[in-house]
Design an enzyme around this catalytic site. Structure first.
Site, PDB file in Angstrom:
ATOM      1  N   GLN A 152      60.992  38.609  25.636  1.00 44.58           N
ATOM      2  CA  GLN A 152      61.569  38.151  24.377  1.00 44.58           C
ATOM      3  C   GLN A 152      62.106  36.729  24.441  1.00 44.58           C
ATOM      4  OE1 GLN A 152      61.622  39.674  21.383  1.00 44.58           O
ATOM      5  NE2 GLN A 152      60.761  41.650  21.982  1.00 44.58           N
ATOM      6  N   HIS A 155      51.387  39.130  23.384  1.00 50.13           N
ATOM      7  CA  HIS A 155      51.406  39.392  21.939  1.00 50.13           C
ATOM      8  C   HIS A 155      52.751  39.066  21.295  1.00 50.13           C
ATOM      9  CE1 HIS A 155      53.578  43.309  21.271  1.00 50.13           C
ATOM     10  NE2 HIS A 155      53.373  43.423  22.558  1.00 50.13           N
ATOM     11  N   CYS A 172      59.099  49.915  19.955  1.00 45.85           N
ATOM     12  CA  CYS A 172      58.742  50.941  20.929  1.00 45.85           C
ATOM     13  C   CYS A 172      59.586  52.193  20.758  1.00 45.85           C
ATOM     14  CB  CYS A 172      58.867  50.400  22.337  1.00 45.85           C
ATOM     15  SG  CYS A 172      57.742  49.025  22.630  1.00 45.85           S
TER      16      CYS A 172
END
Lengths: 388, 388
Positions: free
Chosen positions: A179, A201, A324
């Site tokens: 991140q 991604h 997630c």
């Protein structure tokens, strides 16, 4: 309907130059880089170029980059690989309460293998304190794994200080930088870490590819066994379209980072200011030590899922926390670790900005949120506007 | 220069329809399938469709397909996952001498964890004998892992018989079908296996994606830990472009298999007949029980590397065996296990046919090989044409 994507923390649109490079790879360069003939040598060149670009983004040497299937595999490889290799030296691993499941659950798996895990607490901003870290260090500590920036609230951890203290005692340091890479400057030598996980991604590259930076000389066992790819550290035919896309995404991220960080920080703060001007809203995470793309707020008396659904119906893509963990009804463990009560944590909203985000979008979203939250609160039996 | 690609066993060109689907995924459907909003739901539809197509290719239920980063991860997940989960029941695993490194090296890793491994011998054709298998079975046997078709010599193993015998004793059966899927009919129920590995890039799909078929109810530990993707069996954001490409490749493979198998078998036999008409050549592997794409031959008195190099200079891409072992100077362990002497095994050439292969290419390659082998033998001090 107007579409506004504010879930760049979950995934990012693929950059057109990334897609173009992948298309060329798929159509014209299908060779297996392990093959000795012309088709193989052609593929090998693309593999080498991508590795160089990815290494440059984080200040590493190309031979320190191990391509993986993504951030999760990189985290698992680092944690399981190092701990299992160092077992004879010691069985203690330090992590934090706000790590991604790819780190936390992997540490739990180590616990079942006989390791002892210290899970450091965080403060109200989601930050680990360096004195807590120091107290947790033991003779048997072999690995520290603490994320660089949090996926839910964007808080940046004091990795440099943690790494300096750990390295002085010969402890291996891993950070999940999924991140932070591409959002703030990340340099493996400046940070002083031995292992660092990256996901393509999250930086406008394709899904299914990432890497683990492994400092030269770091002892670790592989997660999988097979061919000799990736310097014997990660077997299997290389994900060539993914790697080529990752390389281009890394080159673009390195080039655009300074200007984008500045632009997004301003937009982020405009969004934060707008949200805090609404009634009964609190910002989660650190006011300034957070990545430029992240806004996370709690809306008192409102269920996060209801808010998300209402936003989605207005064409606004956001999340309550980590993608997630989406679908789970439990309040975020990250927010709970920061001391936020469960009934408030349930009303969390994560808005994560990106390359396509504009000031006009921010203002539009603020308007929609003001409207929706007013309606949702009016329906809530808990809400009393005189107390809000 | 004329380019002839005869290394489809190493990797295949990406089918144009596969590439087109991946391009659409990259450009227009970038969502994270775990996200609850519209972008996420859009991606989830593509994920489900691909899973259905991949399942259909091997006669499985979609929920029995676990997407992995390729064949190597699928093999590792099956072998390490089942053995570690079954450890309390027993510590014996059966494999064969001609498996891919992704299986053999994984079994060696299990040995270090305290498992006992029986490596079954093969006959001169590279086939495991069912009576050897029966003798190897023990009370403590928990897993059998034997490949469906060999990657170097194409020999098809009697998996159905092996599975029947193993299942009667409650033993879990895995087969690496990376080299058989798309070449011969593969049906998990017809074979009777519990686990089966597939790789997309061997069937005109992209590199970096594959799957493990896991029969419902099969107990196994995961290889990695993290998010709840793939029914908690394989964490990490899904490789969406890869999965979408794999799905299309699977649908095409299912549709074209009968006609392609017939066409390639004829071309293969034309190539074999042409090679055997040359002096001092022997065919490796079974004359008929081999996949339609595979030709493997030894050229006496010739170094495989010299032959490959000369072919490459004439635009013909071939290999000496597995691409994953390319660059190694050792003779193929598969050929050695078949009883071929090392000095002959060093002269091995693998030619693997595919969708683009034509009769004209076969005849061209035969002509070039005749010419090259004559020249190479003339330079070899070992060669005496009166004895050849």
């Amino acid at each position: 309907m107007k579409q506004v994507y504010l879930d760049h923390g979950a995934t990012t649109p693929v950059n057109p130059d990334v897609a173009a490079a992948m298309i060329a790879c798929l159509q014209d360069h299908f060779g297996n880089p392990s093959s000795l003939h012309g088709f193989g040598r052609d593929a090998k060149q693309f593999l080498d170029e991508a590795r160089t670009n990815v290494a440059a983004l984080i200040g590493a040497h190309p031979e320190e980059i191990i391509f993986t299937s993504g951030g999760t595999e990189a985290d698992n490889m680092a944690i399981l690989g190092v701990a299992r290799a160092m077992r004879k030296k010691g069985n203690h691993v330090i992590t934090s309460a706000v790590e991604h499941h790819a780190v936390l659950d992997t540490c739990l798996a180590l616990q079942k293998e006989g390791f002892e895990i210290t899970v450091l607490p965080v403060d109200a901003y989601g930050q680990v304190h360096i004195d807590d870290f120091e107290r947790a260090l033991r003779e048997e500590t072999v690995l520290v794994t603490i994320m660089h920036a949090n996926n839910e609230v964007g808080t940046i951890q004091p990795i440099k200080e943690i790494a300096r203290m750990a390295k002085a005692k010969g402890i291996i340091v891993h950070t999940d930088a999924v991140q932070s890479v591409g959002k703030i400057p990340v340099d493996v030598n400046e940070l002083g870490v031995d292992l660092l996980s990256v996901s393509a991604h999250k930086i406008y590259g394709p899904k299914g590819i990432g890497c683990l930076y492994v400092r030269k000389g770091t002892k670790m066992l592989p997660l999988m066994y097979g061919g000799g790819q990736e310097r014997q550290r990660r077997p299997g035919t290389e994900n060539m379209p993914g790697i080529v896309g990752f390389g281009v995404a890394a080159a673009i991220a390195a080039r655009e980072l300074p200007a984008e960080m500045d632009r997004l920080t301003k937009l982020r703060d405009r969004l934060i200011a707008g949200l805090l001007a609404l009634p009964a809203v609190r910002l989660n995470g650190h006011p300034t030590e957070r990545v430029s793309i992240n806004v996370n707020a709690c809306f008192h008396y409102i269920e996060g899922e209801a808010l998300l659904l209402a936003l989605d119906m207005r064409g606004i893509a956001a999340s309550s926390g980590s993608a997630c963990s989406a679908g789970s009804m439990d309040p975020s463990y990250v927010l709970l670790a920061m001391g936020i009560p469960p009934e408030i944590a349930r009303g969390s909203l994560r808005l994560t900005l990106g390359r396509g985000t504009t000031a006009e979008q921010i203002d539009y979203v603020l308007g929609v949120i003001a409207e929706i939250t007013e309606k949702l609160r009016a329906m809530s039996p808990l809400y009393n506007p005189n107390k809000g």
